[in-house]
Design an enzyme around this catalytic site. Structure first.
Site, short mmCIF file in Angstrom:
data_model
loop_
_atom_site.label_atom_id
_atom_site.label_comp_id
_atom_site.label_asym_id
_atom_site.label_seq_id
_atom_site.Cartn_x
_atom_site.Cartn_y
_atom_site.Cartn_z
N GLU A 90 3.33 0.31 -10.63
CA GLU A 90 4.72 0.14 -10.18
C GLU A 90 5.68 1.10 -10.89
OE1 GLU A 90 6.16 -3.85 -9.31
OE2 GLU A 90 4.07 -4.50 -9.17
N ALA B 124 0.84 -1.20 0.00
CA ALA B 124 0.00 0.00 0.00
C ALA B 124 0.87 1.25 0.00
CB ALA B 124 -0.94 -0.02 1.20
N LEU B 125 1.14 1.76 -1.21
CA LEU B 125 2.03 2.91 -1.37
C LEU B 125 1.27 4.13 -1.88
CD1 LEU B 125 5.13 3.65 -1.33
CD2 LEU B 125 5.20 3.04 -3.74
#
Ligand code: COS
Length: 387
Positions: free
Chosen positions: A365, A127-128
């Site tokens: 990403e 969780a970024l």
């Protein structure tokens, strides 16, 4: 035969060839009839299946100090992606979600979660991203404040893969040791923590479990901190260095499937009185597709091999692999759709599915333009001109 010829490249050891062949046989037998109707249920089943068959052991090292084998991760993703995008997703997210624990966790954090992620009995999430910070990680706002022997998390995360079905989340939060990138820390938050709410389930072009999460007075013990306070940014980036390469590998798998479908089609389908494969314009497309695939594979396995050979950081190589392989796969799949004519856009046709599945890989990403920034900065820093 042509498909597997890259296994002869010097990047690989005999164990890698055996892995690719065994996983290919397993995937052919096990992934033919995956029901994608209920995406959550499909992912839960796939994680359990991949765990029971032993493949998830690749996503987290079994013993402390052991490294993730990036070539194995990449070969596994490439192989799974050729058969089923959701199988690749389920495999990859176990690795990414558990990645900060694999790479930086304490022995007790590793013992608590990694045997379960490897067995497929616990689902992991990373969780970024936040509503106001996707590409700009240093701008993370979700706050974690120290309160006695706990940290209290408040804020939001979004675009979280496995959001809503994960058993634990690795959450990056601002602890404020310094401004920007140096003031972040990473925490393990149990999926059933009462302060963690699934605010919204997000539906996307190629469905997979995805959610916006809200953290309200979410208490976690100090023992949930991964690494030291302030190390969160580096933990996130080091994890992404490993897994970005494997996003390129998944794109490669999608592209190989698209080429295989296309070769089958142009050999069978007649156009202007002869098989399409005899038309030079079609041959030109096939050549461009095969070239893009080989170039992508070289970049992906170069990055994986460098990391496995002990390189401390492969940010530049991983960025090149992800950027090139995902952009190339998009072009390959677009050509496959074109050469399939109407069938190419028919719902449920393999190339139509690939067309939807590839798109997000150029975004998640680290979007393609973030990869360009990373590559350019690496080049500039090599000549001592870091901006
Ligand atoms: N490994 C270890 N350390 C790293 C690193 C890596 N791969 N990348 C950067 N660092 C370190 C830097 O060395 C720097 O350390 P010092 O402060 O000691 O000098 C620090 O981290 C900050 O790095 P940098 O200045 O490059 O940070 P920026 O804020 O400029 O961010 C980008 C750089 C844009 C590359 C980063 O925010 C990024 O990757 N964004 C995309 C995020 C992403 O992938 N989101 C998707 C979420 S998962 S679906």
């Amino acid at each position: 035969m042509m498909r597997d010829s890259h296994l002869d490249w010097p990047f690989f050891e005999p164990r890698h060839r055996a892995l690719a062949e065994n996983l290919d046989a397993w995937a052919r037998a096990s992934l033919a009839d995956i029901d994608h109707g209920d995406t959550d249920a499909a992912c839960r089943r796939l994680v359990a299946q991949l765990g029971a068959a032993g493949w998830l052991a690749l996503t987290a090292p079994g013993s402390e100090g052991a490294a993730l084998d990036v070539r194995s991760l990449a070969l596994a993703r490439e192989t799974l992606a050729r058969y089923d995008g959701l199988a690749d997703f389920s495999f990859a997210m176990q690795g990414l979600g558990a990645g900060p624990i694999s790479l930086f966790g304490t022995p007790s954090q590793r013992a608590a979660w990694l045997p379960k992620t490897r067995a497929g009995t616990a689902i992991a999430a990373f969780a970024l991203s936040e509503p106001a910070s996707g590409s700009d990680v240093a701008n993370i706002a979700l706050a974690a404040r120290r309160d006695g022997d706990a940290y209290v998390l408040d804020g939001e995360k979004t675009w979280i893969s496995n959001g809503g079905i994960a058993d634990f989340y690795v959450v990056f939060a601002r602890t404020g040791e310094a401004p920007g990138a140096r003031g972040l820390s990473a925490f393990i938050v149990d999926g059933d923590n009462p302060g963690l709410l699934v605010a919204e389930r997000l539906s996307v072009l190629a469905p997979h479990p995805l959610a916006r999460l809200r953290f309200e007075n979410c208490r976690v013990p100090v023992s949930a901190l991964i690494g030291r306070p302030g190390e969160g940014f580096k933990i996130a980036m080091a994890t992404l260095d490993v897994f970005r390469t494997t996003v390129g590998a998944a794109a490669l798998g999608f592209a190989r499937r698209a080429l295989a479908e296309t070769v089958g089609r142009v050999a069978r389908r007649e156009l202007f009185g002869a098989p399409m494969a005899e038309l030079q314009m079609v041959q030109g497309h096939l050549a461009d597709m095969a070239l893009a695939i080989d170039a992508a594979a070289l970049l992906v396995y170069r990055a994986a091999w460098r990391k496995d050979s002990g390189a401390a950081r492969i940010s530049r190589e991983a960025a090149m692999a992800k950027l090139y392989a995902t952009e190339a796969a998009q072009r390959v799949i677009d050509a496959a759709v074109q050469l399939h004519g109407g069938d190419g856009v028919r719902s449920g046709h393999p190339v139509e599915t690939l067309y939807r599945e590839i798109r997000a890989l150029r975004i998640y990403e680290g979007a393609s333009d973030v990869q360009r920034i990373i590559i350019a900065r690496a080049i500039l820093s090599e000549i001592g001109a870091q901006p």
